[in-house]
Scaffold this motif. Sequence first.
Motif, PDB file in Angstrom:
ATOM      1  N   PRO A  35      28.829  54.690  80.483  1.00 49.53           N
ATOM      2  CA  PRO A  35      29.101  53.570  79.296  1.00 49.53           C
ATOM      3  C   PRO A  35      28.209  53.847  78.116  1.00 49.53           C
ATOM      4  CG  PRO A  35      29.484  52.475  81.241  1.00 49.53           C
ATOM      5  CD  PRO A  35      29.014  54.066  81.726  1.00 49.53           C
ATOM      6  N   LEU A  36      27.001  53.839  78.380  1.00 51.97           N
ATOM      7  CA  LEU A  36      26.132  54.239  77.393  1.00 51.97           C
ATOM      8  C   LEU A  36      26.150  55.260  76.663  1.00 51.97           C
ATOM      9  CD1 LEU A  36      22.575  52.500  78.862  1.00 51.97           C
ATOM     10  CD2 LEU A  36      24.414  51.377  77.407  1.00 51.97           C
ATOM     11  N   LEU A  37      26.382  56.574  77.143  1.00 51.65           N
ATOM     12  CA  LEU A  37      26.513  57.689  76.575  1.00 51.65           C
ATOM     13  C   LEU A  37      27.796  57.676  75.857  1.00 51.65           C
ATOM     14  CD1 LEU A  37      25.757  60.497  75.806  1.00 51.65           C
ATOM     15  CD2 LEU A  37      26.825  61.250  78.213  1.00 51.65           C
ATOM     16  N   MET A  38      28.880  57.160  76.419  1.00 51.13           N
ATOM     17  CA  MET A  38      30.018  56.905  75.607  1.00 51.13           C
ATOM     18  C   MET A  38      29.948  56.201  74.382  1.00 51.13           C
ATOM     19  SD  MET A  38      33.341  54.303  76.734  1.00 51.13           S
ATOM     20  CE  MET A  38      32.282  53.042  76.096  1.00 51.13           C
ATOM     21  N   GLY A  39      29.372  55.111  74.497  1.00 52.05           N
ATOM     22  CA  GLY A  39      29.003  53.969  73.169  1.00 52.05           C
ATOM     23  C   GLY A  39      28.419  54.991  72.216  1.00 52.05           C
ATOM     24  N   ILE A  40      27.450  55.659  72.406  1.00 53.04           N
ATOM     25  CA  ILE A  40      26.669  56.535  71.629  1.00 53.04           C
ATOM     26  C   ILE A  40      27.973  57.459  70.888  1.00 53.04           C
ATOM     27  CG2 ILE A  40      24.955  58.485  71.052  1.00 53.04           C
ATOM     28  CD1 ILE A  40      23.338  56.868  73.196  1.00 53.04           C
ATOM     29  N   LEU A  41      28.482  58.439  71.578  1.00 58.09           N
ATOM     30  CA  LEU A  41      29.569  59.205  71.157  1.00 58.09           C
ATOM     31  C   LEU A  41      30.552  58.983  70.407  1.00 58.09           C
ATOM     32  CD1 LEU A  41      29.243  61.944  74.202  1.00 58.09           C
ATOM     33  CD2 LEU A  41      28.039  62.271  71.937  1.00 58.09           C
ATOM     34  N   ILE A  42      31.069  57.524  70.832  1.00 58.17           N
ATOM     35  CA  ILE A  42      32.107  57.247  70.245  1.00 58.17           C
ATOM     36  C   ILE A  42      31.856  56.294  68.889  1.00 58.17           C
ATOM     37  CG2 ILE A  42      33.920  54.943  70.423  1.00 58.17           C
ATOM     38  CD1 ILE A  42      34.908  57.259  72.087  1.00 58.17           C
ATOM     39  N   GLY A  43      30.626  55.905  68.984  1.00 59.12           N
ATOM     40  CA  GLY A  43      30.155  55.416  67.466  1.00 59.12           C
ATOM     41  C   GLY A  43      30.108  56.476  66.534  1.00 59.12           C
ATOM     42  N   MET A  44      29.513  57.386  66.981  1.00 59.25           N
ATOM     43  CA  MET A  44      29.208  58.568  65.949  1.00 59.25           C
ATOM     44  C   MET A  44      30.561  59.304  65.716  1.00 59.25           C
ATOM     45  SD  MET A  44      25.764  60.252  68.117  1.00 59.25           S
ATOM     46  CE  MET A  44      25.586  61.617  66.902  1.00 59.25           C
ATOM     47  N   SER A  45      31.526  59.430  66.854  1.00 56.87           N
ATOM     48  CA  SER A  45      32.814  60.368  66.397  1.00 56.87           C
ATOM     49  C   SER A  45      33.407  59.367  65.010  1.00 56.87           C
ATOM     50  CB  SER A  45      33.443  60.444  67.643  1.00 56.87           C
ATOM     51  OG  SER A  45      32.695  61.216  68.447  1.00 56.87           O
ATOM     52  N   PHE A  46      33.380  57.989  65.476  1.00 51.71           N
ATOM     53  CA  PHE A  46      34.363  57.251  64.486  1.00 51.71           C
ATOM     54  C   PHE A  46      33.720  56.952  63.167  1.00 51.71           C
ATOM     55  CE2 PHE A  46      37.040  56.689  68.224  1.00 51.71           C
ATOM     56  CZ  PHE A  46      38.313  56.373  67.500  1.00 51.71           C
ATOM     57  N   ALA A  47      32.279  57.023  63.204  1.00 54.33           N
ATOM     58  CA  ALA A  47      31.867  57.224  61.875  1.00 54.33           C
ATOM     59  C   ALA A  47      31.722  58.418  61.070  1.00 54.33           C
ATOM     60  CB  ALA A  47      30.175  56.905  62.107  1.00 54.33           C
ATOM     61  N   ALA A  48      31.922  59.254  61.915  1.00 57.37           N
ATOM     62  CA  ALA A  48      31.998  60.680  61.365  1.00 57.37           C
ATOM     63  C   ALA A  48      33.618  60.802  60.403  1.00 57.37           C
ATOM     64  CB  ALA A  48      32.041  61.926  61.980  1.00 57.37           C
ATOM     65  N   MET A  49      34.459  60.280  61.396  1.00 51.40           N
ATOM     66  CA  MET A  49      35.770  60.311  60.870  1.00 51.40           C
ATOM     67  C   MET A  49      36.431  59.310  60.006  1.00 51.40           C
ATOM     68  SD  MET A  49      38.413  60.180  64.352  1.00 51.40           S
ATOM     69  CE  MET A  49      37.446  59.344  65.511  1.00 51.40           C
ATOM     70  N   ILE A  50      35.488  57.969  59.658  1.00 52.37           N
ATOM     71  CA  ILE A  50      35.802  57.011  58.580  1.00 52.37           C
ATOM     72  C   ILE A  50      34.900  57.380  57.215  1.00 52.37           C
ATOM     73  CG2 ILE A  50      33.662  55.819  58.729  1.00 52.37           C
ATOM     74  CD1 ILE A  50      37.175  54.254  58.457  1.00 52.37           C
ATOM     75  N   VAL A  51      34.295  58.412  57.372  1.00 49.29           N
ATOM     76  CA  VAL A  51      33.797  59.302  56.157  1.00 49.29           C
ATOM     77  C   VAL A  51      34.329  60.530  55.799  1.00 49.29           C
ATOM     78  CG1 VAL A  51      31.680  57.818  55.913  1.00 49.29           C
ATOM     79  CG2 VAL A  51      31.898  59.792  56.987  1.00 49.29           C
ATOM     80  N   SER A  52      35.602  60.802  56.335  1.00 50.02           N
ATOM     81  CA  SER A  52      36.215  62.191  56.246  1.00 50.02           C
ATOM     82  C   SER A  52      37.622  61.882  55.889  1.00 50.02           C
ATOM     83  CB  SER A  52      35.940  63.035  57.695  1.00 50.02           C
ATOM     84  OG  SER A  52      37.081  62.403  58.347  1.00 50.02           O
ATOM     85  N   PRO A  53      38.492  62.975  55.666  1.00 50.03           N
ATOM     86  CA  PRO A  53      39.695  62.718  55.492  1.00 50.03           C
ATOM     87  C   PRO A  53      40.817  62.365  56.696  1.00 50.03           C
ATOM     88  CG  PRO A  53      39.232  64.725  54.616  1.00 50.03           C
ATOM     89  CD  PRO A  53      38.003  64.374  55.419  1.00 50.03           C
ATOM     90  N   LEU A  54      40.070  62.075  57.848  1.00 52.56           N
ATOM     91  CA  LEU A  54      40.779  61.760  59.048  1.00 52.56           C
ATOM     92  C   LEU A  54      40.947  60.087  58.932  1.00 52.56           C
ATOM     93  CD1 LEU A  54      38.778  63.786  61.915  1.00 52.56           C
ATOM     94  CD2 LEU A  54      41.038  64.206  61.262  1.00 52.56           C
ATOM     95  N   SER A  55      42.053  59.804  59.618  1.00 53.32           N
ATOM     96  CA  SER A  55      42.413  58.426  59.828  1.00 53.32           C
ATOM     97  C   SER A  55      41.732  57.784  60.950  1.00 53.32           C
ATOM     98  CB  SER A  55      43.587  58.114  59.694  1.00 53.32           C
ATOM     99  OG  SER A  55      43.955  56.643  60.089  1.00 53.32           O
ATOM    100  N   ALA A  56      40.541  57.147  60.950  1.00 53.64           N
ATOM    101  CA  ALA A  56      39.889  56.640  62.383  1.00 53.64           C
ATOM    102  C   ALA A  56      40.700  55.465  63.011  1.00 53.64           C
ATOM    103  CB  ALA A  56      38.360  55.912  61.949  1.00 53.64           C
ATOM    104  N   ALA A  57      41.520  54.740  61.973  1.00 49.37           N
ATOM    105  CA  ALA A  57      42.589  53.834  62.682  1.00 49.37           C
ATOM    106  C   ALA A  57      43.568  54.269  63.322  1.00 49.37           C
ATOM    107  CB  ALA A  57      42.817  52.877  61.515  1.00 49.37           C
ATOM    108  N   GLY A  58      43.946  55.307  62.602  1.00 49.96           N
ATOM    109  CA  GLY A  58      45.334  56.283  63.293  1.00 49.96           C
ATOM    110  C   GLY A  58      45.081  56.807  64.601  1.00 49.96           C
ATOM    111  N   ILE A  59      43.852  57.482  64.439  1.00 45.63           N
ATOM    112  CA  ILE A  59      43.384  58.077  65.725  1.00 45.63           C
ATOM    113  C   ILE A  59      43.139  57.063  66.908  1.00 45.63           C
ATOM    114  CG2 ILE A  59      41.745  59.305  67.008  1.00 45.63           C
ATOM    115  CD1 ILE A  59      41.504  61.155  64.544  1.00 45.63           C
ATOM    116  N   ALA A  60      42.876  55.955  66.755  1.00 45.36           N
ATOM    117  CA  ALA A  60      42.194  55.177  67.570  1.00 45.36           C
ATOM    118  C   ALA A  60      43.671  54.439  68.168  1.00 45.36           C
ATOM    119  CB  ALA A  60      41.556  53.633  67.041  1.00 45.36           C
ATOM    120  N   ILE A  61      44.700  54.120  67.251  1.00 49.89           N
ATOM    121  CA  ILE A  61      45.887  53.374  67.652  1.00 49.89           C
ATOM    122  C   ILE A  61      46.540  54.547  68.675  1.00 49.89           C
ATOM    123  CG2 ILE A  61      48.115  52.804  66.784  1.00 49.89           C
ATOM    124  CD1 ILE A  61      46.714  51.451  64.692  1.00 49.89           C
TER     125      ILE A  61
END
Length: 350
Positions: free
Chosen positions: A178-204
């Motif tokens: 869980p703790l490692l997951m939280g770190i990697l998930i948080g970083m992954s979605f932050a990277a997506m939100i400032v890129s052309p990728l859709s963070a919301a779209g991928i999450a759904i």
Amino acid sequence: MTQTKTTGLKQATMNILNGIGMGVIAALVPAAILGQLMKALLGVAPAFAQTVINITTFTQSLLAAMAGFCAAYLFQLNMVQMSSVAAAAMIGSGAVTFKNGLMTVAGTGDVINIGLTIIVAIFLVKLIGKRLGSYTALLLPIIIVVGGGGIGLLLLPYVKNVTTLIGTIVMVFTKLQPLLMGILIGMSFAAMIVSPLSAAGIAIAIGLTGVASGAANLGIAGAGYTLGIMSSSVNGMGTTLAHFIGTPKIQMANMLEKPKLFVPVLCASGLSGFLAAIVNLQGTPSSAGFGFSGLIGPLAAYAKMTPGWGSIILLTVLYVVYPVALGFFMRWLFIDRLHFVSAEDLRLDV
């Protein structure tokens, strides 16, 4: 000659990215600011609130057109050319679908494909130039809309496959401790939100829920606050607030031009995701990709908690106190102390 071509290519790339960034502000910020407020007013003034919701929801679906128009403006195209590029971007976005003779407009479309379609459309405009003479007003919109938009439609399924692949990779993180997951998930979605990728779209698309959704959401919030606070000395108050009340995607062009900016953002988002895992912050697939924007993340988390002031205070700490403190710390560390980046790197000309 080579350096001139390189400079021209870099400027063209920045025009596209800045155009998309400005389109994001115009299309997404109204819904982010007014969405939850209007939902709260549905019981008090249903007609007014629903009308505002309808307006802002439709505005989000115009992201592609707005991005296309802004990018074309930065290329100093004329009005016919700008309008044609905007229409082509809308067609290639995937936000418009046709079935049984009916046209449906929904969602924002695929941001990567929007960018690719804009590139194709502007390339065609530049290629045609003044070759059409007096027939420009008649023929250019047809060529750009049908040609550019059509190529965008052809590219769309392949671009969606890339998004699906990224979603599959993110799903691997959810299987970790869980703790490692939280770190990697948080970083992954932050990277997506400032890129052309859709963070919301991928999450759904991958059905991200539970603590993984909470980590993604708080990671994005951490990124938004950090970017806003780090850039506050060069951007106005309204633009600063737009980073977390609206979306940190407005910094996409600066982030991609200066990749070192990802370092403080990923540090902040990793720490935020870690905290989300510690406190067992919950979320839904629909809330994961939004951060603090529109209060979607905090409200989704509150719905999973025991109602009461204790939960409200905890969410206030998680979504306001902590990320603000984190943002100031990142500014002190990476700008004031290490001089690793500068506030000027994050300047936005709105």
